[in-house]
Structures are given as structure tokens and as C-alpha cells.
Design a protein around this motif. Structure first.
Motif, PDB file in Angstrom:
ATOM      1  N   ILE A 204     -54.380 -59.929 -12.301  1.00 55.74           N
ATOM      2  CA  ILE A 204     -53.904 -61.241 -12.737  1.00 55.74           C
ATOM      3  C   ILE A 204     -54.635 -62.361 -12.006  1.00 55.74           C
ATOM      4  O   ILE A 204     -55.025 -63.363 -12.603  1.00 55.74           O
ATOM      5  CB  ILE A 204     -52.380 -61.360 -12.532  1.00 55.74           C
ATOM      6  N   TYR A 205     -54.847 -62.185 -10.718  1.00 58.41           N
ATOM      7  CA  TYR A 205     -55.482 -63.228  -9.918  1.00 58.41           C
ATOM      8  C   TYR A 205     -56.977 -63.008  -9.731  1.00 58.41           C
ATOM      9  O   TYR A 205     -57.607 -63.726  -8.962  1.00 58.41           O
ATOM     10  CB  TYR A 205     -54.771 -63.341  -8.567  1.00 58.41           C
TER      11      TYR A 205
ATOM     12  N   ASN B 252     -58.769 -60.817  -8.176  1.00 55.11           N
ATOM     13  CA  ASN B 252     -59.115 -60.625  -6.776  1.00 55.11           C
ATOM     14  C   ASN B 252     -58.653 -59.224  -6.385  1.00 55.11           C
ATOM     15  O   ASN B 252     -57.483 -58.890  -6.542  1.00 55.11           O
ATOM     16  CB  ASN B 252     -58.408 -61.686  -5.934  1.00 55.11           C
ATOM     17  N   TRP B 253     -59.545 -58.420  -5.862  1.00 54.61           N
ATOM     18  CA  TRP B 253     -59.207 -57.027  -5.583  1.00 54.61           C
ATOM     19  C   TRP B 253     -58.853 -56.777  -4.123  1.00 54.61           C
ATOM     20  O   TRP B 253     -58.725 -55.636  -3.699  1.00 54.61           O
ATOM     21  CB  TRP B 253     -60.341 -56.121  -6.045  1.00 54.61           C
ATOM     22  N   TRP B 254     -58.683 -57.802  -3.327  1.00 58.98           N
ATOM     23  CA  TRP B 254     -58.267 -57.629  -1.941  1.00 58.98           C
ATOM     24  C   TRP B 254     -56.892 -56.988  -1.795  1.00 58.98           C
ATOM     25  O   TRP B 254     -56.670 -56.231  -0.835  1.00 58.98           O
ATOM     26  CB  TRP B 254     -58.281 -58.965  -1.203  1.00 58.98           C
ATOM     27  N   PRO B 255     -55.931 -57.239  -2.667  1.00 62.71           N
ATOM     28  CA  PRO B 255     -54.614 -56.614  -2.492  1.00 62.71           C
ATOM     29  C   PRO B 255     -54.627 -55.087  -2.569  1.00 62.71           C
ATOM     30  O   PRO B 255     -53.663 -54.445  -2.151  1.00 62.71           O
ATOM     31  CB  PRO B 255     -53.780 -57.194  -3.632  1.00 62.71           C
ATOM     32  N   MET B 256     -55.695 -54.507  -3.056  1.00 61.10           N
ATOM     33  CA  MET B 256     -55.755 -53.039  -3.105  1.00 61.10           C
ATOM     34  C   MET B 256     -55.840 -52.420  -1.712  1.00 61.10           C
ATOM     35  O   MET B 256     -55.660 -51.215  -1.562  1.00 61.10           O
ATOM     36  CB  MET B 256     -56.947 -52.580  -3.942  1.00 61.10           C
ATOM     37  N   LEU B 257     -56.069 -53.222  -0.683  1.00 57.60           N
ATOM     38  CA  LEU B 257     -56.051 -52.688   0.677  1.00 57.60           C
ATOM     39  C   LEU B 257     -54.674 -52.138   1.041  1.00 57.60           C
ATOM     40  O   LEU B 257     -54.567 -51.159   1.779  1.00 57.60           O
ATOM     41  CB  LEU B 257     -56.453 -53.767   1.678  1.00 57.60           C
TER      42      LEU B 257
ATOM     43  N   ILE C 208     -55.997 -64.114  -0.833  1.00 60.25           N
ATOM     44  CA  ILE C 208     -55.209 -63.848  -2.036  1.00 60.25           C
ATOM     45  C   ILE C 208     -54.272 -65.021  -2.275  1.00 60.25           C
ATOM     46  O   ILE C 208     -54.018 -65.827  -1.385  1.00 60.25           O
ATOM     47  CB  ILE C 208     -54.406 -62.529  -1.947  1.00 60.25           C
ATOM     48  N   GLN C 209     -53.758 -65.103  -3.488  1.00 57.57           N
ATOM     49  CA  GLN C 209     -52.808 -66.150  -3.869  1.00 57.57           C
ATOM     50  C   GLN C 209     -51.397 -65.756  -3.434  1.00 57.57           C
ATOM     51  O   GLN C 209     -51.115 -64.588  -3.155  1.00 57.57           O
ATOM     52  CB  GLN C 209     -52.824 -66.348  -5.379  1.00 57.57           C
TER      53      GLN C 209
ATOM     54  N   PHE D 216     -46.455 -61.920  -3.386  1.00 49.72           N
ATOM     55  CA  PHE D 216     -45.095 -61.571  -3.796  1.00 49.72           C
ATOM     56  C   PHE D 216     -45.071 -60.349  -4.702  1.00 49.72           C
ATOM     57  O   PHE D 216     -44.154 -59.525  -4.629  1.00 49.72           O
ATOM     58  CB  PHE D 216     -44.414 -62.760  -4.459  1.00 49.72           C
ATOM     59  N   ILE D 217     -46.074 -60.190  -5.550  1.00 50.87           N
ATOM     60  CA  ILE D 217     -46.171 -58.982  -6.376  1.00 50.87           C
ATOM     61  C   ILE D 217     -46.368 -57.761  -5.479  1.00 50.87           C
ATOM     62  O   ILE D 217     -45.800 -56.692  -5.723  1.00 50.87           O
ATOM     63  CB  ILE D 217     -47.297 -59.112  -7.423  1.00 50.87           C
TER      64      ILE D 217
END
Length: 113
Positions: A15-16, A18-23, A82-83, A88-89
Motif C-alpha cells: 500500500i505504501y 515501501n518494503w522496509w516493513p518486511m523486516l 515507513i509511514q 499500525f498495519i
């Protein structure tokens, strides 16, 4: 439930754009490893007071990886990688993951299963 947690991980990234949250998904892989390696595949050791060096190490590694699952999105948001919505997700995904682990633990305690 686990699949919906992973789906939220992917959505937080897609959605954003940006693939950083996959950490933090890496931490989802590390959470059950101490249970598998040191606990014999059972979750009983997590609530027991007895044990030894390996059991204590497994409890520590389980706790450290669980805290890392929460800390990684916070650190990424603080560094503006990240946003806020993605953070929150990630938290909702972690909550669903924890509920999955608790359901598994409860099911493994019942003898009727």
C-alpha cells in the motif's frame, strides 16, 4: 489466522510502496525457532519455572524476537523509513500473530486434540 497476519505484512508494504516493513516478518520466522530447537516442539516450557540453561536461553530468545517484532516498525517509523499507517498495519499483523500463537498453545494443552 497466520495467513491473514502475513497478508497484512504484505499489504503494509504494497500500500505504501515501501518494503522496509518486511523486516518484521523476519522476526515472525524467528519467534518459533527456540521452541522448535530447545523446547522439543512443545510450548510447555514457556510457562514452566523449571529448566536449565537451554530452556532459559529458549525463553530469552523467544522474548527477544517477540519484542523485536514490535520494535522494528517503531524504529523504522522513527527513522522515517515507513509511514505511520504502515506501522499500525504492522501492529495489527503482530496482534493477529500473537493470537495465533496463543490459540496454538491452548490447543496443544488440551488432551482431547
Amino acid at each position: 489466522m497466520f495467513s491473514s497476519s502475513i497478508l497484512l505484512q504484505i499489504l503494509a508494504c504494497a500500500i505504501y510502496n515501501n518494503w522496509w516493513p518486511m523486516l518484521s516478518a523476519l522476526m515472525y520466522v524467528l519467534v518459533p525457532m527456540p521452541c522448535l530447537f530447545f523446547g522439543g516442539g512443545s510450548t510447555q516450557f514457556l510457562i514452566s519455572r523449571d529448566g536449565g540453561g537451554w530452556m532459559d536461553a529458549a525463553k530469552f530468545l523467544t522474548g527477544a524476537s517477540a519484542v523485536g517484532s514490535i520494535a522494528i516498525p517503531i524504529i523504522l517509523r522513527h527513522a522515517d523509513l515507513i509511514q505511520t499507517g504502515a506501522m499500525f498495519i504492522e501492529f495489527v499483523s503482530f496482534f493477529i500473530f500473537v493470537c495465533t500463537v496463543l490459540c496454538f498453545h491452548r490447543a496443544s494443552l488440551d488432551d482431547e486434540w
